[in-house]
Structure formats: structure tokens, C-alpha cells
Design a protein around this motif. Structure first.
Motif, PDB file in Angstrom:
ATOM      1  N   SER A  34       1.243  -1.477  -0.041  1.00  0.00           N
ATOM      2  CA  SER A  34       0.362  -0.042  -0.036  1.00  0.00           C
ATOM      3  C   SER A  34       0.568   1.155  -0.147  1.00  0.00           C
ATOM      4  N   VAL A  35       0.074   2.433  -0.670  1.00  0.00           N
ATOM      5  CA  VAL A  35       1.158   3.378  -0.519  1.00  0.00           C
ATOM      6  C   VAL A  35       0.379   4.920  -0.017  1.00  0.00           C
ATOM      7  N   ASN A  36       0.692   5.367   1.101  1.00  0.00           N
ATOM      8  CA  ASN A  36      -0.069   6.195   1.115  1.00  0.00           C
ATOM      9  C   ASN A  36       0.528   8.144   0.911  1.00  0.00           C
ATOM     10  N   GLU A  37       0.486   9.023   0.213  1.00  0.00           N
ATOM     11  CA  GLU A  37       0.743  10.166  -0.680  1.00  0.00           C
ATOM     12  C   GLU A  37      -0.100  11.848   0.683  1.00  0.00           C
ATOM     13  N   LYS A  38       0.563  11.960   0.898  1.00  0.00           N
ATOM     14  CA  LYS A  38      -0.010  13.336   0.676  1.00  0.00           C
ATOM     15  C   LYS A  38       0.044  14.601   0.342  1.00  0.00           C
ATOM     16  N   VAL A  39      -0.589  15.574   0.553  1.00  0.00           N
ATOM     17  CA  VAL A  39      -1.243  16.955  -0.041  1.00  0.00           C
ATOM     18  C   VAL A  39      -1.166  18.156   0.990  1.00  0.00           C
ATOM     19  N   THR A  40      -0.701  18.838   1.087  1.00  0.00           N
ATOM     20  CA  THR A  40      -0.966  20.061   2.267  1.00  0.00           C
ATOM     21  C   THR A  40      -1.572  21.654   1.239  1.00  0.00           C
ATOM     22  N   ILE A  41      -2.991  21.552   2.076  1.00  0.00           N
ATOM     23  CA  ILE A  41      -3.373  22.751   1.556  1.00  0.00           C
ATOM     24  C   ILE A  41      -3.166  24.053   2.834  1.00  0.00           C
ATOM     25  N   THR A  42      -3.017  24.880   2.275  1.00  0.00           N
ATOM     26  CA  THR A  42      -2.139  26.323   2.285  1.00  0.00           C
ATOM     27  C   THR A  42      -3.103  26.609   3.219  1.00  0.00           C
ATOM     28  N   ASP A  43      -3.423  27.930   4.225  1.00  0.00           N
ATOM     29  CA  ASP A  43      -3.654  28.716   4.642  1.00  0.00           C
ATOM     30  C   ASP A  43      -5.060  29.610   3.306  1.00  0.00           C
ATOM     31  N   ALA A  44      -4.417  29.260   2.123  1.00  0.00           N
ATOM     32  CA  ALA A  44      -4.857  29.993   0.612  1.00  0.00           C
ATOM     33  C   ALA A  44      -6.071  28.622   0.505  1.00  0.00           C
ATOM     34  N   GLY A  45      -6.450  27.572   1.370  1.00  0.00           N
ATOM     35  CA  GLY A  45      -7.117  26.908   0.672  1.00  0.00           C
ATOM     36  C   GLY A  45      -7.429  26.241   0.102  1.00  0.00           C
ATOM     37  N   PHE A  46      -6.676  26.061  -0.941  1.00  0.00           N
ATOM     38  CA  PHE A  46      -6.481  25.567  -2.400  1.00  0.00           C
ATOM     39  C   PHE A  46      -4.811  24.363  -2.362  1.00  0.00           C
ATOM     40  N   ALA A  47      -4.696  23.722  -3.835  1.00  0.00           N
ATOM     41  CA  ALA A  47      -3.665  22.946  -4.006  1.00  0.00           C
ATOM     42  C   ALA A  47      -3.642  22.141  -5.430  1.00  0.00           C
ATOM     43  N   THR A  48      -2.910  22.335  -5.738  1.00  0.00           N
ATOM     44  CA  THR A  48      -2.883  20.924  -7.687  1.00  0.00           C
ATOM     45  C   THR A  48      -2.085  20.056  -6.685  1.00  0.00           C
ATOM     46  N   PHE A  49      -2.926  18.650  -7.292  1.00  0.00           N
ATOM     47  CA  PHE A  49      -1.842  17.316  -6.967  1.00  0.00           C
ATOM     48  C   PHE A  49      -1.729  17.163  -7.889  1.00  0.00           C
ATOM     49  N   ALA A  50      -1.014  14.960  -8.153  1.00  0.00           N
ATOM     50  CA  ALA A  50      -1.681  14.224  -8.939  1.00  0.00           C
ATOM     51  C   ALA A  50      -1.088  13.072  -8.131  1.00  0.00           C
ATOM     52  N   ALA A  51      -2.364  12.566  -7.908  1.00  0.00           N
ATOM     53  CA  ALA A  51      -1.626  11.258  -6.537  1.00  0.00           C
ATOM     54  C   ALA A  51      -1.322   9.794  -7.896  1.00  0.00           C
ATOM     55  N   SER A  52      -0.537   9.172  -7.335  1.00  0.00           N
ATOM     56  CA  SER A  52       0.183   7.653  -8.229  1.00  0.00           C
ATOM     57  C   SER A  52      -0.882   6.756  -8.940  1.00  0.00           C
ATOM     58  N   TYR A  53      -1.841   6.808  -7.535  1.00  0.00           N
ATOM     59  CA  TYR A  53      -2.960   6.405  -7.492  1.00  0.00           C
ATOM     60  C   TYR A  53      -4.372   7.001  -7.401  1.00  0.00           C
ATOM     61  N   PRO A  54      -5.542   5.523  -7.889  1.00  0.00           N
ATOM     62  CA  PRO A  54      -6.783   6.508  -8.207  1.00  0.00           C
ATOM     63  C   PRO A  54      -7.250   6.813  -6.801  1.00  0.00           C
ATOM     64  N   VAL A  55      -7.795   8.120  -6.412  1.00  0.00           N
ATOM     65  CA  VAL A  55      -8.182   8.831  -5.149  1.00  0.00           C
ATOM     66  C   VAL A  55      -9.336   8.596  -5.275  1.00  0.00           C
ATOM     67  N   ASP A  56     -10.259   9.036  -4.311  1.00  0.00           N
ATOM     68  CA  ASP A  56     -11.254   9.357  -3.823  1.00  0.00           C
ATOM     69  C   ASP A  56     -11.497  10.961  -2.908  1.00  0.00           C
ATOM     70  N   TYR A  57     -10.634  12.271  -3.013  1.00  0.00           N
ATOM     71  CA  TYR A  57     -10.452  12.654  -2.483  1.00  0.00           C
ATOM     72  C   TYR A  57     -11.421  13.778  -1.682  1.00  0.00           C
ATOM     73  N   SER A  58     -12.995  13.429  -1.754  1.00  0.00           N
ATOM     74  CA  SER A  58     -14.070  13.155  -0.840  1.00  0.00           C
ATOM     75  C   SER A  58     -14.224  12.736   0.368  1.00  0.00           C
ATOM     76  N   ALA A  59     -13.385  11.750   0.013  1.00  0.00           N
ATOM     77  CA  ALA A  59     -13.558  10.753   2.156  1.00  0.00           C
ATOM     78  C   ALA A  59     -12.203  11.564   2.482  1.00  0.00           C
ATOM     79  N   ASP A  60     -11.894  11.812   1.966  1.00  0.00           N
ATOM     80  CA  ASP A  60     -10.874  13.027   3.017  1.00  0.00           C
ATOM     81  C   ASP A  60     -11.067  14.499   3.555  1.00  0.00           C
ATOM     82  N   GLY A  61     -12.468  14.674   2.871  1.00  0.00           N
ATOM     83  CA  GLY A  61     -12.556  15.892   2.770  1.00  0.00           C
ATOM     84  C   GLY A  61     -12.301  16.922   2.125  1.00  0.00           C
ATOM     85  N   LEU A  62     -12.180  16.628   1.438  1.00  0.00           N
ATOM     86  CA  LEU A  62     -11.514  17.764   0.083  1.00  0.00           C
ATOM     87  C   LEU A  62     -12.245  17.324  -1.159  1.00  0.00           C
TER      88      LEU A  62
END
Length: 179
Positions: free
Chosen positions: A26-54
Motif C-alpha cells: 500500500s502507498v500513502n501520499e500526502k498533500v498539504t492545503i495551505t491557508d489559501a484553501g487550495f492546492a494542486t496534486f496528482a496522486a500516483s494511484y486512484p483517489v476519492d478526494y471527498s473521502a478525506d473531506g476535499l
């Protein structure tokens, strides 16, 4: 040999012979949302971002305008998205199931991509707020971040594109003409 996130592999021993039959990887990648409220990202595996509240968005460029389309469901591996969420670090996990088709103009940076007159990255600037800003040629875009490539350096008309997600909507009630 290459293994894929979310797959199961087993190791089997029979007598004095050991053969590779697999293991759980299993792989876990991390993404940081700054105080701007936004970030860009491309995970190396399929992700349901809404499961993390994004919230994940596809970004399209047409005739000088950016449009943002919310993605519901699983985003395919190596697909660049714009993320909106609370300011904190998120640990992403691989999603199981069929990925949603995502139509976006965001490109995935390989860690060597340099800015140019027609390359735009997400940034927050005091003067104009959060948006996609032109990146100078001395800036390298970090791996797995996203960028927009719009036209050519000669034909690129805008210095930045604001983000039209969130905030309050205002309406024009009446227009009065000056005499």
C-alpha cells in the motif's frame, strides 16, 4: 519487478524452495492545503478526494477563461486536479472501484518542468489573491503538482487567472445611467 498500489501479492514456501507469490502493498501520499484553501496534486494511484473531506476540480481553459468542474467519485491515477479544503496536511489512500473520466487541462509536473511565459501555477499573492499565475523561467514546478500551459509565450495574454470557486455570489440589482 513493479508492483501496483492496492494489489495483493503472496509469498509461498514449499520444502526448501521459496517462490514469490505476493504480498500486500500500500502507498500513502500526502498533500498539504495551505491557508489559501487550495492546492494542486496528482496522486500516483486512484483517489476519492471527498473521502478525506476535499473537493477535487478539473480545470479547463477556453477562449481566455478558466472553468472549474467539480469531480464526484474516484480520480484516476496520475491525473492532476485542483483541490479545495481546510488548511492542513492530508494523507491520501488508494481508492477501490472504477475511476471517473476527468477532462482537465492541468498537467502533471515531473519535478523538472520549468516555468515559461505560458506556464501558470497555483499561487496566492497579496495583490490579487489565489489564482493561476505566470511562472518565470527560473522556477521549477515540484513533482506531482499541476500547472497549466496556455498558448505560447508570445500569445499568452494574461498575467494570472483568478479562481472562481467558493465565496459569495453578488448580483446586479439595477444600473443607473449618469446624466
Amino acid at each position: 519487478f513493479k508492483v501496483k498500489a492496492g494489489n495483493t501479492y503472496y509469498l509461498m514456501a514449499l520444502g526448501s524452495k521459496i517462490g514469490f507469490f505476493g504480498f500486500k502493498y500500500s502507498v500513502n501520499e500526502k498533500v498539504t492545503i495551505t491557508d489559501a484553501g487550495f492546492a494542486t496534486f496528482a496522486a500516483s494511484y486512484p483517489v476519492d478526494y471527498s473521502a478525506d473531506g476535499l473537493e477535487a476540480y478539473a480545470v479547463k481553459y477556453t477562449n481566455g477563461t478558466l472553468t472549474y468542474n467539480k469531480i464526484d467519485g474516484i480520480v484516476p491515477a496520475n491525473t492532476a486536479v485542483l483541490l479545495k479544503g481546510e488548511a492542513k496536511e492530508y494523507t491520501l489512500t488508494a481508492a477501490k472501484g472504477e475511476a471517473t473520466k476527468v477532462d482537465t487541462d492541468l498537467k502533471v509536473a515531473n519535478g523538472e518542468t520549468k516555468g515559461n511565459g505560458n506556464i501558470y501555477c497555483l499561487a496566492k499573492k497579496a495583490s490579487n489573491g489565489v489564482g493561476f499565475y505566470q511562472v518565470s523561467s527560473d522556477v521549477t514546478i515540484p513533482k506531482n503538482k499541476a500547472y497549466l500551459e496556455i498558448g505560447t509565450p508570445v500569445t499568452t495574454p494574461a498575467k494570472y487567472y483568478s479562481i472562481g470557486i467558493g465565496g459569495n455570489t453578488t448580483g446586479i440589482q439595477t444600473i443607473q445611467q449618469n446624466g
